[in-house]
Design an enzyme around this catalytic site. Structure first.
Site, PDB file in Angstrom:
ATOM      1  N   ASP A  83       0.838  -1.184  -0.176  1.00  0.00           N
ATOM      2  CA  ASP A  83      -0.013   0.148  -0.043  1.00  0.00           C
ATOM      3  C   ASP A  83       0.775   1.383   0.071  1.00  0.00           C
ATOM      4  O   ASP A  83       1.803   1.363   0.721  1.00  0.00           O
ATOM      5  CB  ASP A  83      -0.790   0.071   1.173  1.00  0.00           C
ATOM      6  CG  ASP A  83      -1.972   1.015   1.527  1.00  0.00           C
ATOM      7  OD1 ASP A  83      -2.448   1.508   0.419  1.00  0.00           O
ATOM      8  OD2 ASP A  83      -2.389   1.402   2.480  1.00  0.00           O
ATOM      9  N   HIS A  84       0.572   2.239  -0.916  1.00  0.00           N
ATOM     10  CA  HIS A  84       1.313   3.369  -1.059  1.00  0.00           C
ATOM     11  C   HIS A  84       2.805   3.482  -1.042  1.00  0.00           C
ATOM     12  O   HIS A  84       3.394   3.714  -0.159  1.00  0.00           O
ATOM     13  CB  HIS A  84       0.999   4.422   0.197  1.00  0.00           C
ATOM     14  CG  HIS A  84      -0.484   4.893  -0.033  1.00  0.00           C
ATOM     15  ND1 HIS A  84      -1.070   5.862  -0.787  1.00  0.00           N
ATOM     16  CD2 HIS A  84      -1.546   4.422   0.797  1.00  0.00           C
ATOM     17  CE1 HIS A  84      -2.312   5.872  -0.708  1.00  0.00           C
ATOM     18  NE2 HIS A  84      -2.701   5.034   0.409  1.00  0.00           N
ATOM     19  N   HIS A 179      -7.485   9.812   4.528  1.00  0.00           N
ATOM     20  CA  HIS A 179      -7.017   8.695   5.249  1.00  0.00           C
ATOM     21  C   HIS A 179      -7.111   9.205   6.867  1.00  0.00           C
ATOM     22  O   HIS A 179      -6.999  10.477   7.176  1.00  0.00           O
ATOM     23  CB  HIS A 179      -5.569   8.630   5.202  1.00  0.00           C
ATOM     24  CG  HIS A 179      -5.253   7.995   3.844  1.00  0.00           C
ATOM     25  ND1 HIS A 179      -4.622   8.415   2.834  1.00  0.00           N
ATOM     26  CD2 HIS A 179      -5.386   6.739   3.284  1.00  0.00           C
ATOM     27  CE1 HIS A 179      -4.283   7.782   1.899  1.00  0.00           C
ATOM     28  NE2 HIS A 179      -4.809   6.474   2.222  1.00  0.00           N
ATOM     29  N   GLY A 180      -7.192   8.149   7.729  1.00  0.00           N
ATOM     30  CA  GLY A 180      -7.261   8.576   9.217  1.00  0.00           C
ATOM     31  C   GLY A 180      -8.714   9.218   9.850  1.00  0.00           C
ATOM     32  O   GLY A 180      -9.520   8.688   9.098  1.00  0.00           O
ATOM     33  N   HIS A 207      -9.572   4.917  -1.266  1.00  0.00           N
ATOM     34  CA  HIS A 207      -8.850   5.019   0.018  1.00  0.00           C
ATOM     35  C   HIS A 207      -9.614   5.522   0.987  1.00  0.00           C
ATOM     36  O   HIS A 207     -10.539   6.415   0.835  1.00  0.00           O
ATOM     37  CB  HIS A 207      -7.279   5.548  -0.278  1.00  0.00           C
ATOM     38  CG  HIS A 207      -6.448   4.589  -1.139  1.00  0.00           C
ATOM     39  ND1 HIS A 207      -5.330   4.181  -0.454  1.00  0.00           N
ATOM     40  CD2 HIS A 207      -6.675   4.218  -2.396  1.00  0.00           C
ATOM     41  CE1 HIS A 207      -4.712   3.575  -1.490  1.00  0.00           C
ATOM     42  NE2 HIS A 207      -5.415   3.213  -2.409  1.00  0.00           N
ATOM     43  N   GLY A 208      -9.067   5.670   2.375  1.00  0.00           N
ATOM     44  CA  GLY A 208      -9.739   6.506   3.413  1.00  0.00           C
ATOM     45  C   GLY A 208     -11.175   5.832   3.677  1.00  0.00           C
ATOM     46  O   GLY A 208     -12.125   6.604   3.609  1.00  0.00           O
ATOM     47  N   SER A 210     -12.295   4.393   6.334  1.00  0.00           N
ATOM     48  CA  SER A 210     -13.005   4.401   7.729  1.00  0.00           C
ATOM     49  C   SER A 210     -13.670   5.996   7.758  1.00  0.00           C
ATOM     50  O   SER A 210     -13.474   6.919   7.082  1.00  0.00           O
ATOM     51  CB  SER A 210     -11.799   4.545   8.690  1.00  0.00           C
ATOM     52  OG  SER A 210     -11.176   3.269   8.783  1.00  0.00           O
ATOM     53  N   ASN A 229      -9.897   0.462   0.820  1.00  0.00           N
ATOM     54  CA  ASN A 229      -8.783   0.570   1.785  1.00  0.00           C
ATOM     55  C   ASN A 229      -9.660   0.894   3.322  1.00  0.00           C
ATOM     56  O   ASN A 229     -10.207   2.023   3.161  1.00  0.00           O
ATOM     57  CB  ASN A 229      -7.786   1.293   1.462  1.00  0.00           C
ATOM     58  CG  ASN A 229      -7.032   0.820   0.466  1.00  0.00           C
ATOM     59  OD1 ASN A 229      -7.423   0.085  -0.590  1.00  0.00           O
ATOM     60  ND2 ASN A 229      -5.770   1.441  -0.011  1.00  0.00           N
ATOM     61  N   THR A 232      -8.077   2.746   9.872  1.00  0.00           N
ATOM     62  CA  THR A 232      -8.292   3.490  11.155  1.00  0.00           C
ATOM     63  C   THR A 232      -9.331   2.838  11.987  1.00  0.00           C
ATOM     64  O   THR A 232      -8.870   2.777  13.132  1.00  0.00           O
ATOM     65  CB  THR A 232      -8.567   5.179  10.607  1.00  0.00           C
ATOM     66  OG1 THR A 232      -7.553   5.368   9.931  1.00  0.00           O
ATOM     67  CG2 THR A 232      -8.580   5.644  11.780  1.00  0.00           C
TER      68      THR A 232
HETATM   69  P1  13P Z   1      -8.495   4.827   6.484  1.00  0.00           P
HETATM   70  O1  13P Z   1      -7.364   5.485   7.325  1.00  0.00           O
HETATM   71  O2  13P Z   1      -9.557   5.599   6.220  1.00  0.00           O
HETATM   72  O3  13P Z   1      -8.933   3.428   7.497  1.00  0.00           O
HETATM   73  O4  13P Z   1      -8.085   4.167   5.204  1.00  0.00           O
HETATM   74  C1  13P Z   1      -6.927   3.368   4.983  1.00  0.00           C
HETATM   75  C2  13P Z   1      -6.172   3.327   3.730  1.00  0.00           C
HETATM   76  O5  13P Z   1      -6.889   3.943   2.837  1.00  0.00           O
HETATM   77  C3  13P Z   1      -4.888   2.782   3.400  1.00  0.00           C
HETATM   78  O6  13P Z   1      -4.557   3.046   2.223  1.00  0.00           O
END
Ligand code: 13P
Length: 275
Positions: A83-84, A179-180, A207-208, A210, A229, A232
């Site tokens: 990832d990334h 993210h986060g 992504h992101g 959560s 993805n 968090t």
């Molecule tokens: P979250 O931080 O929203 O859970 O996303 C994780 C993510 O996108 C990892 O690449």
């Protein structure tokens, strides 16, 4: 059973659902994610994020062999994904270790540099039979919510050009998630998701994951998101489960955290998989 990203996203495409893609920076999260996947009989993507190493979590060289060993023995299809990966040398190392898929993340670079580096990642991954995800636009903050970046939503024309010219297998798009933890309620640009989907031939990645409402997950999946993805909130679930208890033994705390992470992952899988 170990599979590539391309193979696992075919399953998502056939079922018009999304595959949950979870960061597994240590053995405990790996155990929780795979237990959830096997219990629900769902394909799953395990991810090692380069940035997690800076947070004191497992190094790729330590965790990759364990991820691959456990994925291979799992009763469901499992993709082991980087990832990334922001450095081509790091992406190359991931391929050497046996990752079946890598994300090259050039989103902080100019689109030309992102394109040139992504082409190199695609060429290298092909030698290992691995898939490649890349990003057009920018999510802004990185995993954990840090980073100074401002989100730049994915431009559909650039996305079409980028996908066609690089030959990537999946495209990460920016359309309102970060993210986060969210500081305010996310407002997703659904029209952008549909527009990009109508212009590209490969699955789209969110992504992101959560902190997005169930209705919003359903809407983006309906509009073509095939990989989500998520980290968090599953990590938070583990932390919350052990925060108000007194433990005499470390392993008891670990087991409670694993159980809580597993439950959180199961809920995510139920939503993403339209179960
Ligand atoms: P979250 O931080 O929203 O859970 O996303 C994780 C993510 O996108 C990892 O690449």
């Amino acid at each position: 059973m170990l599979v590539t990203l391309k193979q696992i996203l075919k399953i998502a495409e056939a079922k018009s659902c999304a595959i949950g893609s979870f960061n597994s920076p240590n053995l405990e999260s790996l155990q929780a994610i795979l237990a959830a996947a096997e219990e629900l009989n769902q394909p799953v993507i395990l991810m090692h994020a380069q940035v997690h190493e800076e947070m004191g979590l497992c190094k790729m060289d330590e965790i990759a062999p364990i991820m691959l060993f456990m994925a291979d023995r799992a009763k469901v299809p499992v993709c082991v994904h980087l990832d990334h990966g922001t450095d081509l040398s790091y992406v190359h190392r991931g391929l050497e270790l046996g990752f079946t898929s890598v994300m090259y993340d050039g989103s902080a670079l100019s689109v030309e540099e992102n394109y040139a580096n992504t082409c190199m990642a695609v060429e290298t991954a092909a030698r290992y039979g691995a898939s490649v995800e890349a990003e057009v636009g920018s999510m802004g903050a990185r995993e954990g919510g840090d980073g100074d970046g401002e989100s730049i939503y994915t431009d559909p024309d650039t996305a079409k050009w980028f996908v066609e010219e690089t030959g990537i297998d999946a495209l990460a798009c920016a359309f309102g998630t970060v993210h986060g933890f969210y500081l305010s309620e996310p407002k997703l640009d659904f029209e952008r998701v549909s527009k990009i989907r109508s212009m590209i031939q490969v699955p789209m990645v969110m992504h992101g994951g959560s902190g997005v409402s169930t209705a919003d997950y359903k809407e983006v999946i309906k509009r073509g998101i095939r990989k989500i993805n998520y980290y968090t909130y599953m990590s938070k679930a583990g932390a919350v489960a052990i925060s108000n208890k007194e433990y005499g033994q470390f392993h008891d705390a670990v087991n409670d955290a694993i159980a809580a992470i597993k439950e959180d992952v199961k809920q995510a899988m139920i939503t993403f998989g339209n179960l």
